[in-house]
Design a protein around this motif. Sequence first.
Motif, PDB file in Angstrom:
ATOM      1  N   ALA A  11      -2.943  23.939 -11.239  1.00 26.23           N
ATOM      2  CA  ALA A  11      -2.869  22.617 -11.856  1.00 26.23           C
ATOM      3  C   ALA A  11      -1.493  21.997 -11.666  1.00 26.23           C
ATOM      4  CB  ALA A  11      -3.209  22.717 -13.344  1.00 26.23           C
ATOM      5  N   ALA A  12      -0.445  22.819 -11.812  1.00 27.02           N
ATOM      6  CA  ALA A  12       0.924  22.315 -11.636  1.00 27.02           C
ATOM      7  C   ALA A  12       1.156  21.849 -10.199  1.00 27.02           C
ATOM      8  CB  ALA A  12       1.930  23.403 -12.009  1.00 27.02           C
ATOM      9  N   CYS A  13       0.636  22.592  -9.235  1.00 27.48           N
ATOM     10  CA  CYS A  13       0.765  22.198  -7.821  1.00 27.48           C
ATOM     11  C   CYS A  13       0.089  20.852  -7.575  1.00 27.48           C
ATOM     12  CB  CYS A  13       0.150  23.258  -6.913  1.00 27.48           C
ATOM     13  SG  CYS A  13       1.111  24.778  -6.761  1.00 27.48           S
ATOM     14  N   TYR A  14      -1.126  20.697  -8.081  1.00 32.57           N
ATOM     15  CA  TYR A  14      -1.852  19.449  -7.853  1.00 32.57           C
ATOM     16  C   TYR A  14      -1.187  18.279  -8.566  1.00 32.57           C
ATOM     17  CZ  TYR A  14      -6.020  19.589  -4.973  1.00 32.57           C
ATOM     18  OH  TYR A  14      -6.861  19.570  -3.909  1.00 32.57           O
ATOM     19  N   PHE A  15      -0.704  18.504  -9.773  1.00 31.76           N
ATOM     20  CA  PHE A  15      -0.015  17.456 -10.530  1.00 31.76           C
ATOM     21  C   PHE A  15       1.231  16.991  -9.779  1.00 31.76           C
ATOM     22  CE2 PHE A  15       3.055  15.973 -13.679  1.00 31.76           C
ATOM     23  CZ  PHE A  15       2.292  15.116 -14.462  1.00 31.76           C
ATOM     24  N   LEU A  16       2.014  17.944  -9.291  1.00 31.93           N
ATOM     25  CA  LEU A  16       3.238  17.623  -8.560  1.00 31.93           C
ATOM     26  C   LEU A  16       2.953  16.817  -7.299  1.00 31.93           C
ATOM     27  CD1 LEU A  16       6.322  18.094  -7.989  1.00 31.93           C
ATOM     28  CD2 LEU A  16       5.614  20.145  -6.750  1.00 31.93           C
ATOM     29  N   PHE A  17       1.976  17.257  -6.511  1.00 26.74           N
ATOM     30  CA  PHE A  17       1.697  16.573  -5.251  1.00 26.74           C
ATOM     31  C   PHE A  17       1.011  15.226  -5.474  1.00 26.74           C
ATOM     32  CE2 PHE A  17       2.819  20.606  -3.461  1.00 26.74           C
ATOM     33  CZ  PHE A  17       3.420  20.247  -2.261  1.00 26.74           C
ATOM     34  N   ALA A  18       0.344  15.047  -6.608  1.00 24.20           N
ATOM     35  CA  ALA A  18      -0.194  13.723  -6.934  1.00 24.20           C
ATOM     36  C   ALA A  18       0.941  12.719  -7.075  1.00 24.20           C
ATOM     37  CB  ALA A  18      -1.003  13.796  -8.228  1.00 24.20           C
ATOM     38  N   ILE A  19       2.031  13.132  -7.725  1.00 24.51           N
ATOM     39  CA  ILE A  19       3.192  12.256  -7.885  1.00 24.51           C
ATOM     40  C   ILE A  19       3.810  11.944  -6.525  1.00 24.51           C
ATOM     41  CG2 ILE A  19       5.523  12.071  -8.856  1.00 24.51           C
ATOM     42  CD1 ILE A  19       4.588  13.927 -11.122  1.00 24.51           C
ATOM     43  N   LEU A  20       4.025  12.978  -5.721  1.00 20.97           N
ATOM     44  CA  LEU A  20       4.706  12.807  -4.437  1.00 20.97           C
ATOM     45  C   LEU A  20       3.875  11.987  -3.446  1.00 20.97           C
ATOM     46  CD1 LEU A  20       6.072  16.444  -4.136  1.00 20.97           C
ATOM     47  CD2 LEU A  20       7.492  14.385  -4.260  1.00 20.97           C
ATOM     48  N   LEU A  21       2.606  12.310  -3.313  1.00 14.90           N
ATOM     49  CA  LEU A  21       1.764  11.631  -2.324  1.00 14.90           C
ATOM     50  C   LEU A  21       1.544  10.168  -2.674  1.00 14.90           C
ATOM     51  CD1 LEU A  21      -0.921  14.409  -1.837  1.00 14.90           C
ATOM     52  CD2 LEU A  21       0.633  13.604  -0.066  1.00 14.90           C
ATOM     53  N   ASN A  22       1.273   9.896  -3.930  1.00 12.72           N
ATOM     54  CA  ASN A  22       0.918   8.535  -4.321  1.00 12.72           C
ATOM     55  C   ASN A  22       2.129   7.675  -4.669  1.00 12.72           C
ATOM     56  OD1 ASN A  22      -2.251   8.301  -4.595  1.00 12.72           O
ATOM     57  ND2 ASN A  22      -1.661  10.369  -5.195  1.00 12.72           N
ATOM     58  N   GLY A 229      -5.022   0.756   1.773  1.00 17.94           N
ATOM     59  CA  GLY A 229      -4.449  -0.559   2.041  1.00 17.94           C
ATOM     60  C   GLY A 229      -4.086  -1.287   0.759  1.00 17.94           C
ATOM     61  N   VAL A 230      -4.997  -1.251  -0.223  1.00 21.61           N
ATOM     62  CA  VAL A 230      -4.744  -1.914  -1.503  1.00 21.61           C
ATOM     63  C   VAL A 230      -3.743  -1.114  -2.334  1.00 21.61           C
ATOM     64  CG1 VAL A 230      -5.772  -2.641  -3.693  1.00 21.61           C
ATOM     65  CG2 VAL A 230      -6.980  -3.071  -1.545  1.00 21.61           C
ATOM     66  N   GLY A 231      -4.007   0.187  -2.502  1.00 18.45           N
ATOM     67  CA  GLY A 231      -3.156   1.003  -3.374  1.00 18.45           C
ATOM     68  C   GLY A 231      -1.718   1.084  -2.906  1.00 18.45           C
ATOM     69  N   THR A 232      -1.508   1.227  -1.598  1.00 23.33           N
ATOM     70  CA  THR A 232      -0.157   1.371  -1.077  1.00 23.33           C
ATOM     71  C   THR A 232       0.643   0.078  -1.197  1.00 23.33           C
ATOM     72  OG1 THR A 232      -0.835   3.084   0.486  1.00 23.33           O
ATOM     73  CG2 THR A 232       1.197   1.909   0.989  1.00 23.33           C
ATOM     74  N   TRP A 233      -0.023  -1.058  -0.990  1.00 28.67           N
ATOM     75  CA  TRP A 233       0.705  -2.335  -0.945  1.00 28.67           C
ATOM     76  C   TRP A 233       0.649  -3.118  -2.249  1.00 28.67           C
ATOM     77  CZ3 TRP A 233       4.140  -3.639   2.589  1.00 28.67           C
ATOM     78  CH2 TRP A 233       4.161  -2.882   3.769  1.00 28.67           C
ATOM     79  N   LEU A 234      -0.018  -2.574  -3.270  1.00 29.80           N
ATOM     80  CA  LEU A 234      -0.096  -3.283  -4.546  1.00 29.80           C
ATOM     81  C   LEU A 234       1.278  -3.490  -5.198  1.00 29.80           C
ATOM     82  CD1 LEU A 234      -2.249  -4.657  -6.205  1.00 29.80           C
ATOM     83  CD2 LEU A 234      -2.640  -2.520  -7.428  1.00 29.80           C
ATOM     84  N   PRO A 235       2.190  -2.496  -5.197  1.00 34.38           N
ATOM     85  CA  PRO A 235       3.522  -2.770  -5.763  1.00 34.38           C
ATOM     86  C   PRO A 235       4.237  -3.918  -5.048  1.00 34.38           C
ATOM     87  CG  PRO A 235       3.194  -0.410  -5.479  1.00 34.38           C
ATOM     88  CD  PRO A 235       2.049  -1.082  -4.781  1.00 34.38           C
ATOM     89  N   THR A 236       4.158  -3.962  -3.710  1.00 29.89           N
ATOM     90  CA  THR A 236       4.791  -5.041  -2.952  1.00 29.89           C
ATOM     91  C   THR A 236       4.108  -6.378  -3.238  1.00 29.89           C
ATOM     92  OG1 THR A 236       5.311  -3.458  -1.202  1.00 29.89           O
ATOM     93  CG2 THR A 236       5.482  -5.780  -0.636  1.00 29.89           C
ATOM     94  N   PHE A 237       2.785  -6.370  -3.363  1.00 32.70           N
ATOM     95  CA  PHE A 237       2.030  -7.572  -3.712  1.00 32.70           C
ATOM     96  C   PHE A 237       2.490  -8.110  -5.070  1.00 32.70           C
ATOM     97  CE2 PHE A 237      -1.609  -9.672  -5.692  1.00 32.70           C
ATOM     98  CZ  PHE A 237      -2.048 -10.534  -4.697  1.00 32.70           C
ATOM     99  N   ASN A 238       2.595  -7.217  -6.054  1.00 31.86           N
ATOM    100  CA  ASN A 238       3.033  -7.633  -7.389  1.00 31.86           C
ATOM    101  C   ASN A 238       4.444  -8.209  -7.365  1.00 31.86           C
ATOM    102  OD1 ASN A 238       0.641  -6.811  -8.558  1.00 31.86           O
ATOM    103  ND2 ASN A 238       1.419  -4.813  -9.196  1.00 31.86           N
ATOM    104  N   ASN A 239       5.307  -7.614  -6.553  1.00 31.12           N
ATOM    105  CA  ASN A 239       6.708  -8.039  -6.502  1.00 31.12           C
ATOM    106  C   ASN A 239       6.888  -9.336  -5.714  1.00 31.12           C
ATOM    107  OD1 ASN A 239       9.491  -7.317  -4.548  1.00 31.12           O
ATOM    108  ND2 ASN A 239       9.715  -7.644  -6.741  1.00 31.12           N
ATOM    109  N   GLN A 240       6.297  -9.437  -4.538  1.00 34.41           N
ATOM    110  CA  GLN A 240       6.608 -10.545  -3.640  1.00 34.41           C
ATOM    111  C   GLN A 240       5.622 -11.706  -3.731  1.00 34.41           C
ATOM    112  OE1 GLN A 240       7.472  -9.250   0.339  1.00 34.41           O
ATOM    113  NE2 GLN A 240       8.958  -7.734  -0.322  1.00 34.41           N
TER     114      GLN A 240
END
Length: 411
Positions: A11-22, A229-240
């Motif tokens: 569980a700790a491995c999956y939790f950690l990589f969820a943070i890093l990957l996403n 496409g949506v998930g990766t660029w949503l922070p940039t969409f919100n900002n710009q």
Amino acid sequence: MKHTRVVLAMAACYFLFAILLNSVGTVILQAINSFDVSKAQAASLEGFKDIPIAIVSFLVASFIPRIGYRLALLGALFLVALMCLLTPVLGAFWALKALFASVGCAFAIVKVTVYALIGQVTEDAKGHSSLLNTIEGLFMVGVLSGYWIFAAFIGEQADSLSWLNVYYLLGALTLVTALLVISAPMKKPQHSKELPLKDEFVGMLKLAYQPLVLVFILSAFLYVLIEQGVGTWLPTFNNQVLNLPVDIAVQLTSIFAASLAVGRLLAGQLLKHVHWYSLLNVCLIGMAALVLLTLPMTENLEPRSVNSLFDAPLAAYLMPLIGLLMAPIYPVINSVMLSSLAERLHAPMTGLIVVFSALGGTTGSLITGFVFEYIGGQQAFYLSLIPMFGIAITLFLFKRRAQAQASACAL
């Protein structure tokens, strides 16, 4: 539970990589601001993450049983810990590329290992399904946590490199996870003489020739293209596009991850009463309607003072809700596909799922990044309507092929 420490380590491995990957969406936004790279250049980070996952997950499957689960996990974790600690010191865009390549390679090892370990620590199909869903659920918790962890390190100065200090924290978490793995009593797996790597690869390619598998691959590819496409660029969409401060732009993106989690939980209940094909078509119609409703609200927004989440425009809350509707598509088509195949074909099919999901994610992020750069943010998100229409077609073909194959197996 006698396997508590093993489950905790997984569980700790999956939790950690969820943070890093996403974190890639947040890092793309910060790379644009901090390193003055173009959106197209920043989009390459998705490829540095996904391509290693696709390649390594296929290559390592036959090696992990030989070296043992514990050693495989520790190798992956120590690689990531080293890169996390080096990235703030190096403070360069190429270091982020190296970091995500390392995270991709490590996650491929972790995913193969964790899926194998689940079979080792459960006694029946019900226990296996329960633990797998729990581990995947914790992955989504990690995704949600990641947005807030990164937002806490983002300062008011957009071009500052102080946000890279988040990797010291993540490096420390990686080392703590490694300690959990060391303390967990993992049995070395028993294995027979594996097929040569060449034969495994040829077998996977032969599987892809089946019409049902080809239609499935296209469906999965198009879905991941939209999600990434949506998930990766949503922070940039919100900002710009929505003119939100970087920290608030990142925090609001967590709604997308939460929507995906809730959508999959709800779908699990709905599918007990509704046919999967009907549900997925309703989801696709809802996704298209949400895009067409929300994006006109983002045109010509005037910059205004935004000091908290509650000051954000309505579109900032509506757009991430697309995750609620897209959530069931990927796990449902995976389930239908695997259920249509003999059990001995599940492993090579899983390899194909990982490979084409990674390719779809990279393609979606790159296309969105290029359109965002040269045409505009609204147009980049309008573009998601095309693969939605494509999925509607492939789902129709997929349903027909799956029914035909099920009928053939029943004879």
